[in-house]
Design a protein around this motif. Sequence first.
Motif, PDB file in Angstrom:
ATOM      1  N   TYR A   1       0.669  -1.084  -0.029  1.00 41.30           N
ATOM      2  CA  TYR A   1       0.060  -0.005   0.022  1.00 41.30           C
ATOM      3  C   TYR A   1       0.936   1.425  -0.040  1.00 41.30           C
ATOM      4  CZ  TYR A   1      -3.227   3.411   1.912  1.00 41.30           C
ATOM      5  OH  TYR A   1      -4.001   4.647   2.054  1.00 41.30           O
ATOM      6  N   ILE A   2       1.881   1.254   0.987  1.00 40.49           N
ATOM      7  CA  ILE A   2       2.781   2.407   0.899  1.00 40.49           C
ATOM      8  C   ILE A   2       3.609   2.831  -0.348  1.00 40.49           C
ATOM      9  CG2 ILE A   2       5.173   3.192   1.969  1.00 40.49           C
ATOM     10  CD1 ILE A   2       4.045   2.191   4.517  1.00 40.49           C
ATOM     11  N   LEU A   3       3.489   1.676  -1.072  1.00 41.23           N
ATOM     12  CA  LEU A   3       4.495   1.591  -2.432  1.00 41.23           C
ATOM     13  C   LEU A   3       3.614   1.968  -3.639  1.00 41.23           C
ATOM     14  CD1 LEU A   3       6.998  -1.011  -2.124  1.00 41.23           C
ATOM     15  CD2 LEU A   3       7.350   1.438  -1.860  1.00 41.23           C
ATOM     16  N   ALA A   4       2.150   2.113  -3.418  1.00 43.16           N
ATOM     17  CA  ALA A   4       1.293   2.733  -4.412  1.00 43.16           C
ATOM     18  C   ALA A   4       1.600   4.088  -4.522  1.00 43.16           C
ATOM     19  CB  ALA A   4      -0.113   2.113  -3.950  1.00 43.16           C
ATOM     20  N   PRO A   5       1.212   4.617  -5.800  1.00 43.39           N
ATOM     21  CA  PRO A   5       1.338   6.065  -6.346  1.00 43.39           C
ATOM     22  C   PRO A   5       0.887   7.047  -5.330  1.00 43.39           C
ATOM     23  CG  PRO A   5       0.978   4.810  -8.108  1.00 43.39           C
ATOM     24  CD  PRO A   5       0.647   3.719  -7.283  1.00 43.39           C
ATOM     25  N   GLU A   6      -0.426   7.009  -4.938  1.00 40.08           N
ATOM     26  CA  GLU A   6      -1.170   7.867  -4.379  1.00 40.08           C
ATOM     27  C   GLU A   6      -0.822   8.098  -2.623  1.00 40.08           C
ATOM     28  OE1 GLU A   6      -2.611   6.348  -6.577  1.00 40.08           O
ATOM     29  OE2 GLU A   6      -3.374   7.870  -8.088  1.00 40.08           O
ATOM     30  N   PRO A   7      -0.861   6.921  -2.142  1.00 41.12           N
ATOM     31  CA  PRO A   7      -0.299   6.876  -0.785  1.00 41.12           C
ATOM     32  C   PRO A   7       0.732   7.353  -0.772  1.00 41.12           C
ATOM     33  CG  PRO A   7      -1.639   4.938  -1.182  1.00 41.12           C
ATOM     34  CD  PRO A   7      -1.586   5.509  -2.441  1.00 41.12           C
ATOM     35  N   GLY A   8       1.778   6.938  -1.574  1.00 39.43           N
ATOM     36  CA  GLY A   8       3.295   7.330  -1.275  1.00 39.43           C
ATOM     37  C   GLY A   8       3.656   8.739  -1.737  1.00 39.43           C
ATOM     38  N   ALA A   9       2.648   9.159  -2.546  1.00 43.00           N
ATOM     39  CA  ALA A   9       2.892  10.741  -2.626  1.00 43.00           C
ATOM     40  C   ALA A   9       2.331  11.601  -1.475  1.00 43.00           C
ATOM     41  CB  ALA A   9       1.999  11.114  -3.998  1.00 43.00           C
ATOM     42  N   ALA A  10       1.394  11.145  -1.059  1.00 41.69           N
ATOM     43  CA  ALA A  10       0.661  11.670   0.250  1.00 41.69           C
ATOM     44  C   ALA A  10       1.656  11.738   1.516  1.00 41.69           C
ATOM     45  CB  ALA A  10      -0.671  11.155   0.524  1.00 41.69           C
ATOM     46  N   ILE A  11       2.447  10.629   1.694  1.00 38.40           N
ATOM     47  CA  ILE A  11       3.509  10.329   2.625  1.00 38.40           C
ATOM     48  C   ILE A  11       4.511  11.381   2.464  1.00 38.40           C
ATOM     49  CG2 ILE A  11       5.246   9.134   3.853  1.00 38.40           C
ATOM     50  CD1 ILE A  11       3.144   6.540   3.056  1.00 38.40           C
ATOM     51  N   ALA A  12       5.212  11.327   1.153  1.00 44.12           N
ATOM     52  CA  ALA A  12       6.475  12.226   0.697  1.00 44.12           C
ATOM     53  C   ALA A  12       6.040  13.640   0.773  1.00 44.12           C
ATOM     54  CB  ALA A  12       6.933  11.883  -0.777  1.00 44.12           C
ATOM     55  N   ASP A  13       4.887  14.025   0.220  1.00 38.21           N
ATOM     56  CA  ASP A  13       4.341  15.389   0.542  1.00 38.21           C
ATOM     57  C   ASP A  13       4.298  16.033   1.786  1.00 38.21           C
ATOM     58  OD1 ASP A  13       3.496  17.705  -1.224  1.00 38.21           O
ATOM     59  OD2 ASP A  13       1.658  17.286  -0.507  1.00 38.21           O
ATOM     60  N   TYR A  14       3.852  14.993   2.719  1.00 38.92           N
ATOM     61  CA  TYR A  14       3.643  15.568   4.113  1.00 38.92           C
ATOM     62  C   TYR A  14       4.874  15.528   4.986  1.00 38.92           C
ATOM     63  CZ  TYR A  14       1.217  15.879   8.582  1.00 38.92           C
ATOM     64  OH  TYR A  14       0.570  16.147   9.953  1.00 38.92           O
ATOM     65  N   ILE A  15       5.793  14.413   4.693  1.00 40.13           N
ATOM     66  CA  ILE A  15       6.909  14.550   5.704  1.00 40.13           C
ATOM     67  C   ILE A  15       7.930  15.061   5.297  1.00 40.13           C
ATOM     68  CG2 ILE A  15       6.023  12.255   6.691  1.00 40.13           C
ATOM     69  CD1 ILE A  15       8.201  10.880   5.368  1.00 40.13           C
ATOM     70  N   GLN A  16       7.947  15.674   3.773  1.00 40.20           N
ATOM     71  CA  GLN A  16       9.046  16.154   3.053  1.00 40.20           C
ATOM     72  C   GLN A  16      10.429  15.620   3.146  1.00 40.20           C
ATOM     73  OE1 GLN A  16       8.642  19.893   1.620  1.00 40.20           O
ATOM     74  NE2 GLN A  16       7.315  18.271   1.230  1.00 40.20           N
ATOM     75  N   TYR A  17      10.393  14.404   2.894  1.00 39.30           N
ATOM     76  CA  TYR A  17      11.559  13.421   2.523  1.00 39.30           C
ATOM     77  C   TYR A  17      11.465  13.015   1.282  1.00 39.30           C
ATOM     78  CZ  TYR A  17      13.298  13.329   7.370  1.00 39.30           C
ATOM     79  OH  TYR A  17      13.932  13.406   8.743  1.00 39.30           O
ATOM     80  N   ALA A  18      12.732  12.703   0.531  1.00 34.97           N
ATOM     81  CA  ALA A  18      12.712  12.493  -0.811  1.00 34.97           C
ATOM     82  C   ALA A  18      12.314  10.719  -1.171  1.00 34.97           C
ATOM     83  CB  ALA A  18      14.082  12.558  -1.324  1.00 34.97           C
ATOM     84  N   THR A  19      11.292  10.421  -1.797  1.00 39.02           N
ATOM     85  CA  THR A  19      10.955   9.389  -1.815  1.00 39.02           C
ATOM     86  C   THR A  19      11.439   8.316  -2.819  1.00 39.02           C
ATOM     87  OG1 THR A  19       8.742   8.072  -2.328  1.00 39.02           O
ATOM     88  CG2 THR A  19       9.077   9.983  -3.518  1.00 39.02           C
ATOM     89  N   ALA A  20      11.685   7.287  -2.547  1.00 37.82           N
ATOM     90  CA  ALA A  20      12.143   6.342  -3.638  1.00 37.82           C
ATOM     91  C   ALA A  20      11.237   5.900  -4.457  1.00 37.82           C
ATOM     92  CB  ALA A  20      13.030   5.118  -3.033  1.00 37.82           C
ATOM     93  N   ASN A  21      10.024   6.235  -4.377  1.00 36.52           N
ATOM     94  CA  ASN A  21       8.879   5.790  -5.230  1.00 36.52           C
ATOM     95  C   ASN A  21       8.583   6.858  -6.202  1.00 36.52           C
ATOM     96  OD1 ASN A  21       6.354   5.188  -6.294  1.00 36.52           O
ATOM     97  ND2 ASN A  21       5.306   4.647  -4.162  1.00 36.52           N
ATOM     98  N   GLN A  22       8.920   6.208  -7.555  1.00 34.93           N
ATOM     99  CA  GLN A  22       9.082   7.106  -8.946  1.00 34.93           C
ATOM    100  C   GLN A  22       7.665   7.478  -9.147  1.00 34.93           C
ATOM    101  OE1 GLN A  22      11.781   8.627 -10.302  1.00 34.93           O
ATOM    102  NE2 GLN A  22      10.414   9.762 -11.727  1.00 34.93           N
ATOM    103  N   ALA A  23       6.803   6.521  -9.010  1.00 34.40           N
ATOM    104  CA  ALA A  23       5.430   6.642  -9.571  1.00 34.40           C
ATOM    105  C   ALA A  23       4.691   7.613  -8.456  1.00 34.40           C
ATOM    106  CB  ALA A  23       4.376   5.446  -9.467  1.00 34.40           C
ATOM    107  N   ALA A  24       5.006   7.748  -7.350  1.00 31.93           N
ATOM    108  CA  ALA A  24       4.610   8.750  -6.330  1.00 31.93           C
ATOM    109  C   ALA A  24       5.358  10.058  -6.709  1.00 31.93           C
ATOM    110  CB  ALA A  24       5.040   8.355  -4.734  1.00 31.93           C
ATOM    111  N   ARG A  25       6.485  10.342  -6.962  1.00 34.66           N
ATOM    112  CA  ARG A  25       7.134  11.514  -7.211  1.00 34.66           C
ATOM    113  C   ARG A  25       6.521  12.195  -8.391  1.00 34.66           C
ATOM    114  NH1 ARG A  25      13.715  12.526  -7.747  1.00 34.66           N
ATOM    115  NH2 ARG A  25      13.513  14.703  -8.153  1.00 34.66           N
ATOM    116  N   GLU A  26       6.057  11.415  -9.240  1.00 35.93           N
ATOM    117  CA  GLU A  26       5.381  12.199 -10.554  1.00 35.93           C
ATOM    118  C   GLU A  26       4.035  12.597 -10.442  1.00 35.93           C
ATOM    119  OE1 GLU A  26       5.436   8.843 -13.176  1.00 35.93           O
ATOM    120  OE2 GLU A  26       7.560   8.835 -13.483  1.00 35.93           O
ATOM    121  N   LEU A  27       3.592  12.412  -9.160  1.00 35.21           N
ATOM    122  CA  LEU A  27       2.236  12.964  -8.805  1.00 35.21           C
ATOM    123  C   LEU A  27       2.306  14.330  -7.994  1.00 35.21           C
ATOM    124  CD1 LEU A  27       0.300  10.126  -7.447  1.00 35.21           C
ATOM    125  CD2 LEU A  27       0.037  11.402  -9.863  1.00 35.21           C
ATOM    126  N   LEU A  28       3.842  14.783  -7.726  1.00 33.30           N
ATOM    127  CA  LEU A  28       3.963  16.063  -6.953  1.00 33.30           C
ATOM    128  C   LEU A  28       4.548  17.084  -7.908  1.00 33.30           C
ATOM    129  CD1 LEU A  28       5.540  13.979  -3.903  1.00 33.30           C
ATOM    130  CD2 LEU A  28       3.341  15.247  -3.958  1.00 33.30           C
TER     131      LEU A  28
END
Length: 363
Positions: free
Chosen positions: A292-319
């Motif tokens: 679940y954490i590695l899905a695009p939308e949840p991963g993007a929401a986590i990265a956007d909120y905590i402001q760390y660099a995600t290793a999840n490329q699909a999540a990063r593309e949503l930001l």
Amino acid sequence: MRRQHPGRTLIEALSRRRFLTGAAAVGLTFAGLPKGAKAQEEPKVNFYNWDTYIGETTLEDFKEVSGIDVSMSLFADNDELFARFKEGNPGFDVIVPTNDYCERLILAGLLQKLDHSKIPNFSNVAPAFRDAAFDPGREYSMPYMWGTMGIGYRKSAVDGVPSSWSAVLESDAHAGRIALLSESRTMLGMAAKYLGYSMNTTDPAEIKAAEELLIRQKPNVKVFAEDNGQDLLLSGEVDLTVEWNGDILQIMAEDPDVSYVVPDEGSLLWQDTLCIPKDAPHPDNAHAFINYILAPEPGAAIADYIQYATANQAARELLGPEYNDNPAIFPTDETIARCEPQIYLGEDAQRLYEEAWTRVMAG
């Protein structure tokens, strides 16, 4: 306490209700949750995590789409994490060790191998993170976040940018207004780096020099902080703190007088991982949670909120560019070239660091 971050592009664009109702459309129907898993396991995941290191509603959203409740406990540093598992798993399903401690846990036989068929969202991970020297083939870990360590500082309290480790390791200009990190290997490594050595040195003389540097600086240090240096900086109790980049970025959103720098001598380049410890009571649910954490939308929401660099490329593309083009989140190639990953050096070297740290704390 998790902090609110105004102006988040993803949060504005994708409401929680829209995310949940559209879960099936974006592939969150739990391909990673085995048939009958909830019948075999109670619907629970015990999560051992760093503070302020998950999305604002991630746990609630996961429960809503899966029926699995997540209970999260916090640890202050990797030393505490490892010590907790040395005598066996106290009941956790998912843990978040940093790369060198992930390797240490693997070699100690304290992690279980992951079933990649239950984590199809691994395909969303950026190619650079799909393999790792500390875990070849990603047999035991999934990548979570990565970044640097540096100095968080209050701009109004310093004379220019504190661009050298000397500001916190060899200066009395801010006596009693400095927080160092209370993690033995990392802080001694930073001292070694400042002295011109590798932060992965195994030379007893170099480790001793790092130890003596920290002991000399102790009168100027207010506290060796347990992962809360950012809170001390935000409250005005210190002017400078050694901290993880994302922790400082979180408070920069609240206070424009706060900033972050990676010192010129270089620093730590780290990667945090998602792992399932040996004897996890809910391993199927743990796989589903990681997926679940590695899905695009949840991963993007986590990265956007905590402001760390995600290793999840699909999540990063949503930001947007506020996230993707921020050098404090994604360091430049020049900054990365000055940094080192922390490597697990074996138990003999680990003992040298721990003994040196004991003397620093007692000195």
